[in-house]
Design a protein around this motif. Structure first.
Motif, PDB file in Angstrom:
ATOM      1  N   ALA A   1       0.917  -1.341  -0.053  1.00 51.53           N
ATOM      2  CA  ALA A   1       0.127  -0.091   0.199  1.00 51.53           C
ATOM      3  C   ALA A   1       0.956   1.164   0.072  1.00 51.53           C
ATOM      4  CB  ALA A   1      -0.814  -0.030   1.394  1.00 51.53           C
ATOM      5  N   THR A   2       0.657   2.122  -1.058  1.00 47.61           N
ATOM      6  CA  THR A   2       1.198   3.336  -0.836  1.00 47.61           C
ATOM      7  C   THR A   2       0.204   4.571  -0.549  1.00 47.61           C
ATOM      8  OG1 THR A   2       1.019   3.744  -3.249  1.00 47.61           O
ATOM      9  CG2 THR A   2       2.875   2.582  -2.542  1.00 47.61           C
ATOM     10  N   ALA A   3       0.753   5.753  -0.442  1.00 50.69           N
ATOM     11  CA  ALA A   3      -0.330   6.871  -0.254  1.00 50.69           C
ATOM     12  C   ALA A   3      -0.912   7.084  -1.480  1.00 50.69           C
ATOM     13  CB  ALA A   3       0.601   8.119   0.154  1.00 50.69           C
ATOM     14  N   TYR A   4      -2.311   7.361  -1.463  1.00 52.87           N
ATOM     15  CA  TYR A   4      -3.282   7.619  -2.545  1.00 52.87           C
ATOM     16  C   TYR A   4      -2.653   9.257  -3.209  1.00 52.87           C
ATOM     17  CZ  TYR A   4      -7.415   9.708  -4.573  1.00 52.87           C
ATOM     18  OH  TYR A   4      -8.577  10.358  -5.523  1.00 52.87           O
ATOM     19  N   VAL A   5      -2.491   9.221  -4.401  1.00 55.07           N
ATOM     20  CA  VAL A   5      -2.205  10.532  -5.228  1.00 55.07           C
ATOM     21  C   VAL A   5      -3.375  11.222  -5.637  1.00 55.07           C
ATOM     22  CG1 VAL A   5      -0.756  11.445  -6.637  1.00 55.07           C
ATOM     23  CG2 VAL A   5      -0.047   9.583  -5.675  1.00 55.07           C
ATOM     24  N   PRO A   6      -3.974  12.371  -5.201  1.00 50.97           N
ATOM     25  CA  PRO A   6      -4.946  13.104  -5.582  1.00 50.97           C
ATOM     26  C   PRO A   6      -4.746  13.628  -7.089  1.00 50.97           C
ATOM     27  CG  PRO A   6      -3.978  14.251  -3.962  1.00 50.97           C
ATOM     28  CD  PRO A   6      -3.356  13.155  -4.003  1.00 50.97           C
ATOM     29  N   GLY A   7      -4.482  12.880  -8.062  1.00 54.16           N
ATOM     30  CA  GLY A   7      -4.167  13.515  -9.248  1.00 54.16           C
ATOM     31  C   GLY A   7      -4.724  12.535 -10.571  1.00 54.16           C
ATOM     32  N   ILE A   8      -4.252  12.902 -11.627  1.00 50.46           N
ATOM     33  CA  ILE A   8      -4.445  12.175 -13.118  1.00 50.46           C
ATOM     34  C   ILE A   8      -2.974  11.820 -13.610  1.00 50.46           C
ATOM     35  CG2 ILE A   8      -6.696  13.047 -13.395  1.00 50.46           C
ATOM     36  CD1 ILE A   8      -5.788  14.932 -15.247  1.00 50.46           C
ATOM     37  N   THR A   9      -3.306  10.736 -14.489  1.00 54.62           N
ATOM     38  CA  THR A   9      -1.947  10.396 -15.043  1.00 54.62           C
ATOM     39  C   THR A   9      -1.722  11.273 -16.527  1.00 54.62           C
ATOM     40  OG1 THR A   9      -3.099   8.869 -16.695  1.00 54.62           O
ATOM     41  CG2 THR A   9      -2.292   7.871 -15.029  1.00 54.62           C
ATOM     42  N   LEU A  10      -0.637  11.399 -16.714  1.00 51.36           N
ATOM     43  CA  LEU A  10      -0.252  12.334 -17.824  1.00 51.36           C
ATOM     44  C   LEU A  10      -1.245  11.907 -19.190  1.00 51.36           C
ATOM     45  CD1 LEU A  10       1.304  14.530 -19.467  1.00 51.36           C
ATOM     46  CD2 LEU A  10       3.396  12.791 -19.892  1.00 51.36           C
ATOM     47  N   LYS A  11      -1.339  10.702 -19.402  1.00 52.19           N
ATOM     48  CA  LYS A  11      -2.276   9.946 -20.444  1.00 52.19           C
ATOM     49  C   LYS A  11      -3.372  10.594 -20.287  1.00 52.19           C
ATOM     50  CE  LYS A  11      -3.789   6.102 -22.548  1.00 52.19           C
ATOM     51  NZ  LYS A  11      -5.242   6.521 -23.165  1.00 52.19           N
TER      52      LYS A  11
ATOM     53  N   VAL B   1       8.574  10.595 -23.075  1.00 50.70           N
ATOM     54  CA  VAL B   1       7.463  10.898 -22.150  1.00 50.70           C
ATOM     55  C   VAL B   1       6.950  12.443 -22.755  1.00 50.70           C
ATOM     56  CG1 VAL B   1       6.440  11.662 -19.934  1.00 50.70           C
ATOM     57  CG2 VAL B   1       7.419   9.292 -20.378  1.00 50.70           C
ATOM     58  N   LEU B   2       8.178  13.313 -22.531  1.00 53.95           N
ATOM     59  CA  LEU B   2       8.090  14.779 -23.071  1.00 53.95           C
ATOM     60  C   LEU B   2       7.587  14.844 -24.452  1.00 53.95           C
ATOM     61  CD1 LEU B   2      11.227  16.250 -21.286  1.00 53.95           C
ATOM     62  CD2 LEU B   2       8.740  16.920 -20.707  1.00 53.95           C
ATOM     63  N   ALA B   3       8.054  14.009 -25.318  1.00 53.49           N
ATOM     64  CA  ALA B   3       7.708  14.037 -26.587  1.00 53.49           C
ATOM     65  C   ALA B   3       6.116  13.563 -26.771  1.00 53.49           C
ATOM     66  CB  ALA B   3       8.428  13.216 -27.413  1.00 53.49           C
ATOM     67  N   TYR B   4       5.687  12.493 -26.247  1.00 56.68           N
ATOM     68  CA  TYR B   4       4.477  12.390 -26.045  1.00 56.68           C
ATOM     69  C   TYR B   4       3.523  13.327 -25.637  1.00 56.68           C
ATOM     70  CZ  TYR B   4       0.192  10.374 -24.223  1.00 56.68           C
ATOM     71  OH  TYR B   4      -1.289  10.029 -23.768  1.00 56.68           O
ATOM     72  N   ALA B   5       3.976  14.062 -24.553  1.00 56.64           N
ATOM     73  CA  ALA B   5       3.085  15.227 -24.124  1.00 56.64           C
ATOM     74  C   ALA B   5       3.051  16.067 -25.157  1.00 56.64           C
ATOM     75  CB  ALA B   5       3.673  15.609 -22.762  1.00 56.64           C
ATOM     76  N   ALA B   6       4.016  16.604 -25.801  1.00 57.68           N
ATOM     77  CA  ALA B   6       4.093  17.771 -26.958  1.00 57.68           C
ATOM     78  C   ALA B   6       3.498  17.202 -28.141  1.00 57.68           C
ATOM     79  CB  ALA B   6       5.585  18.035 -26.790  1.00 57.68           C
ATOM     80  N   CYS B   7       3.285  15.693 -28.498  1.00 59.45           N
ATOM     81  CA  CYS B   7       2.987  15.250 -29.693  1.00 59.45           C
ATOM     82  C   CYS B   7       1.843  14.462 -29.763  1.00 59.45           C
ATOM     83  CB  CYS B   7       4.178  14.752 -30.329  1.00 59.45           C
ATOM     84  SG  CYS B   7       5.894  15.725 -30.454  1.00 59.45           S
ATOM     85  N   GLY B   8       1.486  14.051 -28.548  1.00 58.41           N
ATOM     86  CA  GLY B   8       0.188  13.286 -28.516  1.00 58.41           C
ATOM     87  C   GLY B   8       0.764  11.803 -28.770  1.00 58.41           C
ATOM     88  N   GLN B   9       1.923  11.553 -29.196  1.00 53.22           N
ATOM     89  CA  GLN B   9       2.277  10.262 -29.172  1.00 53.22           C
ATOM     90  C   GLN B   9       3.680   9.923 -29.218  1.00 53.22           C
ATOM     91  OE1 GLN B   9       1.670   8.781 -33.316  1.00 53.22           O
ATOM     92  NE2 GLN B   9       3.188   9.932 -34.134  1.00 53.22           N
ATOM     93  N   PRO B  10       4.183   8.846 -28.591  1.00 55.66           N
ATOM     94  CA  PRO B  10       5.777   8.721 -28.373  1.00 55.66           C
ATOM     95  C   PRO B  10       6.463   8.918 -29.668  1.00 55.66           C
ATOM     96  CG  PRO B  10       4.457   6.562 -28.229  1.00 55.66           C
ATOM     97  CD  PRO B  10       3.760   7.500 -28.287  1.00 55.66           C
ATOM     98  N   PRO B  11       7.808   9.178 -29.397  1.00 55.88           N
ATOM     99  CA  PRO B  11       8.764   9.641 -30.854  1.00 55.88           C
ATOM    100  C   PRO B  11       8.918   8.417 -31.662  1.00 55.88           C
ATOM    101  CG  PRO B  11       9.914   9.611 -28.864  1.00 55.88           C
ATOM    102  CD  PRO B  11       8.725   9.497 -28.510  1.00 55.88           C
ATOM    103  N   PHE B  12       8.898   7.167 -31.147  1.00 50.48           N
ATOM    104  CA  PHE B  12       9.305   5.934 -32.148  1.00 50.48           C
ATOM    105  C   PHE B  12       7.793   5.154 -32.435  1.00 50.48           C
ATOM    106  CE2 PHE B  12      12.758   7.042 -29.782  1.00 50.48           C
ATOM    107  CZ  PHE B  12      13.728   7.116 -30.783  1.00 50.48           C
ATOM    108  N   GLY B  13       6.574   5.650 -32.098  1.00 55.13           N
ATOM    109  CA  GLY B  13       5.574   4.974 -32.338  1.00 55.13           C
ATOM    110  C   GLY B  13       4.846   4.554 -31.228  1.00 55.13           C
TER     111      GLY B  13
END
Length: 605
Positions: free
Chosen positions: A98-108, A211-223
């Motif tokens: 068990a870990t602490a609950y993170v009140p957030g959402i994933t980058l996806k 991950v940064l490329a995904y956040a900027a482009c909507g998909q990872p840089p190699f497919g």
């Protein structure tokens, strides 16, 4: 019952425990190939409880030992680097933590909410926060190894990286002991994909660049597919960073250095942190409006004092006891008071847990894939195995791994329906169920289809072979168990595209039925199961679980290698109960059995 609105959790399902150890559960946060994640309460705070699947652990004592070692490592991580470890039981069957609950959402989830790439200031913030966590971890000579959008949790005040250690314990378990690595293909570094070098902090830096490329482009840089095609591009080709370059040229140049093929040429996490910090301070709200609105809902849920009721159920003999759990029984050390409660006859009691207002940090289960290493990563072979496809196996998001098409057409009297395996009785005119695949984001669970991980398809009494083939109606009926196919060597033709099961490097594929790797020998096993051994390579077809890509590897072990015949010519995996199905563009996956033509395989001698 706890009101879950704003928590990011769904209600507990019929087969879910109501308590794990001494922690009462309120909902399900997610599910993946390794386990399920639940929302619970412990000592006045929300927690995320991850329980490994029993089918993953099995009787592998080495797995349990390594799992315990990784829990020790998780406990060593510095404050702020990840959600802190609060409780665990490495000896439970199956083990959990068990870990602490993170009140957030994933980058996806954030990219989906924003309906497009994040703005430049959010990308720099993402880099600064992630690099800060990684720098602290790398200073301890530790590596995350599975950094991806679903393991990056955005919060109102920054972000948290999750799922440290879970991938590493699988890397040396029985499931992945023979020439395999763990990670998500689209975010692997070249040294991770090829297995040529020891992993280091530079491996995480490469994943952060993706991950940064995904956040900027909507998909990872190699497919974004899961399989050999994307791994080939990671090792040999250059990333696609044009959308990022148009948005923020300076950041694109920095990401390009993170994605250098040579680990020694990549910047350190500490260096990335220093570079990103030059652009601060970042004004609040930190994230775009739609993302901030959702994060505010999570934070409001976490700050609200709630009461969680865990009803008790009668024990054998009519005495009341605690609700079913997974890891403790009344009177055990995990719940010492339960034994006393069980001795009070005459009425049922409820355990009430009150939550204090504390700063807490949602953990959604990520999908971690066990992949067979490519035997050839620097030189392609000629022939049908020599050219990797432009796209591969299953998509990175298991929810996308759905198959199209349905069987149609009448079957002439006295003939088996298309897809029937040798010796398989033809099912009657009953209706097969499609079910609803509910594995969005994490590859977990089904609604209306009992074919969840670890649950074998149900049985049935097949009628005479002249009966017509069933037609799927979406009802979620279990696939009928059929006798194993006749021994011998066969090719298996798909009912949707007419292509056969083939092997490409260490992965499965659907290709020409005349391919040299399209012949498979049936090797009988106990309980009506069998292995499919490639006649050319001597390797076995194996599954990594429901909604995961299917690979080909060592036949020495049974995990994932056992198959059985299902209704209508389906091949059902013994690991997860999914049916062998076509990937989105190439490769094979296991998916919920629904009677689709893409899940029908006709054996040919």
């Amino acid at each position: 019952m706890l009101e879950l609105t704003g928590s990011g959790a769904g209600p507990l399902e019929a087969g879910d425990p109501r308590r794990i150890g001494s922690i009462p559960l309120a909902g399900r946060l997610g599910a993946g190939g390794m386990g399920r994640v639940y929302l619970g309460v412990r000592e006045g705070r929300y927690v995320a409880v991850k329980q490994l699947l029993a089918s993953v652990v099995g009787e592998d004592e080495d797995f349990v030992r390594r799992f315990g070692h990784e829990l020790d490592n998780l406990a060593r991580l510095p404050e702020g680097a990840t959600a802190p470890l609060l409780d665990s039981d490495r000896t439970a069957r199956p083990p959990w933590f068990a870990t602490a609950y993170v009140p957030g959402i994933t980058l996806k989830e954030a990219v989906d909410l924003h309906r497009g790439p994040l703005p430049a200031h959010a990308l720099w913030l993402l880099l600064r926060e992630a690099a800060s966590s990684l720098a602290a971890v790398h200073a301890l000579d530790m590596v995350h190894r599975d950094l991806k959008p679903s393991n990056v949790m955005l919060t109102l005040d920054g972000l948290t990286l999750i799922d440290f250690g879970v991938a590493r314990v699988a890397e040396q378990s029985q499931l992945t002991r023979t020439g395999m690595v763990v990670g998500t293909p689209a975010y692997m570094a070249p040294e991770q994909a090829s297995g040529k070098r020891r992993l280091s902090g530079a491996t995480d830096v490469f994943a952060l660049g993706s991950v940064l490329a995904y956040a900027a482009c909507g998909q990872p840089p190699f497919g974004d597919e899961s399989g050999h095609g994307v791994l080939y591009r990671i090792v040999h080709e250059q990333p696609d960073l044009e959308p990022l370059r148009e948005l923020e040229p300076e950041l694109a140049d920095l990401v390009a250095t993170c994605l250098d093929k040579d680990p020694g040429n990549r910047p350190s996490a500490a260096g990335l942190l220093e570079r990103a910090s030059r652009l601060g301070p970042f004004a609040t709200p930190l994230w775009p409006a739609a993302i901030t609105e959702r994060l505010s809902e999570r934070a409001a849920f976490a700050a609200d004092v709630r009461e969680v009721d865990v009803p008790t159920l009668p024990l054998a003999g009519g005495k009341p006891g605690t609700a079913p759990d997974a890891g403790s029984a009344p009177g055990t050390a995990a719940d010492p008071a339960a034994g006393a409660r069980a001795q009070r006859p005459g009425r049922s009691r409820r355990t009430r847990v009150f939550l204090a207002v504390v700063p807490v940090v949602v953990v959604a289960g990520g999908t971690t894939l066990a992949l067979q290493l490519l035997p050839h990563t620097t030189e392609l072979r000629s022939g049908p195995q020599g050219t990797p496809p432009a796209s591969a196996s299953a998509p990175a998001d298991p929810a996308a791994a759905t198959a199209a098409g349905s069987p149609s057409g009448a079957v002439p009297p006295g003939q088996s329906p298309a897809g029937a395996l040798p010796g398989e009785p033809v099912p009657d005119g009953g209706q097969g169920g499609a079910g609803t695949n509910a594995g969005a984001g994490n590859g977990g669970g089904n609604s209306g289809n009992p074919g969840t991980p670890g649950t074998p398809p149900g049985g049935g009494n097949p009628p005479p072979a002249s009966a017509p083939a069933p037609k799927p109606t979406g009802g979620g009926t279990k696939p009928t168990t059929a006798p194993p196919p006749a021994s011998g060597t066969h090719s298996y033709r798909n009912g949707n595209n007419g292509r056969c099961i083939t092997q490409v490097f260490g992965a499965s594929d659907h290709g020409s039925c005349s391919d040299s790797t399209a012949r498979w020998t049936v090797r009988s096993a106990s309980g009506g199961n069998f292995k499919l051994v490639n006649a050319q390579t001597g390797q076995c077809l194996y599954s990594n679980g429901l909604n995961q890509a299917v690979f080909v590897g060592d036949c020495a072990q049974d995990i994932g290698r056992l198959w059985r015949s299902g209704a209508g010519g389906t091949l059902v995996s013994g690991l997860g109960g999914g049916c062998l199905d076509l990937g989105m563009s190439s490769g094979l996956v296991t998916a919920s059995c629904g009677g689709q033509a893409s899940q029908r395989w006709t054996s040919q001698g």
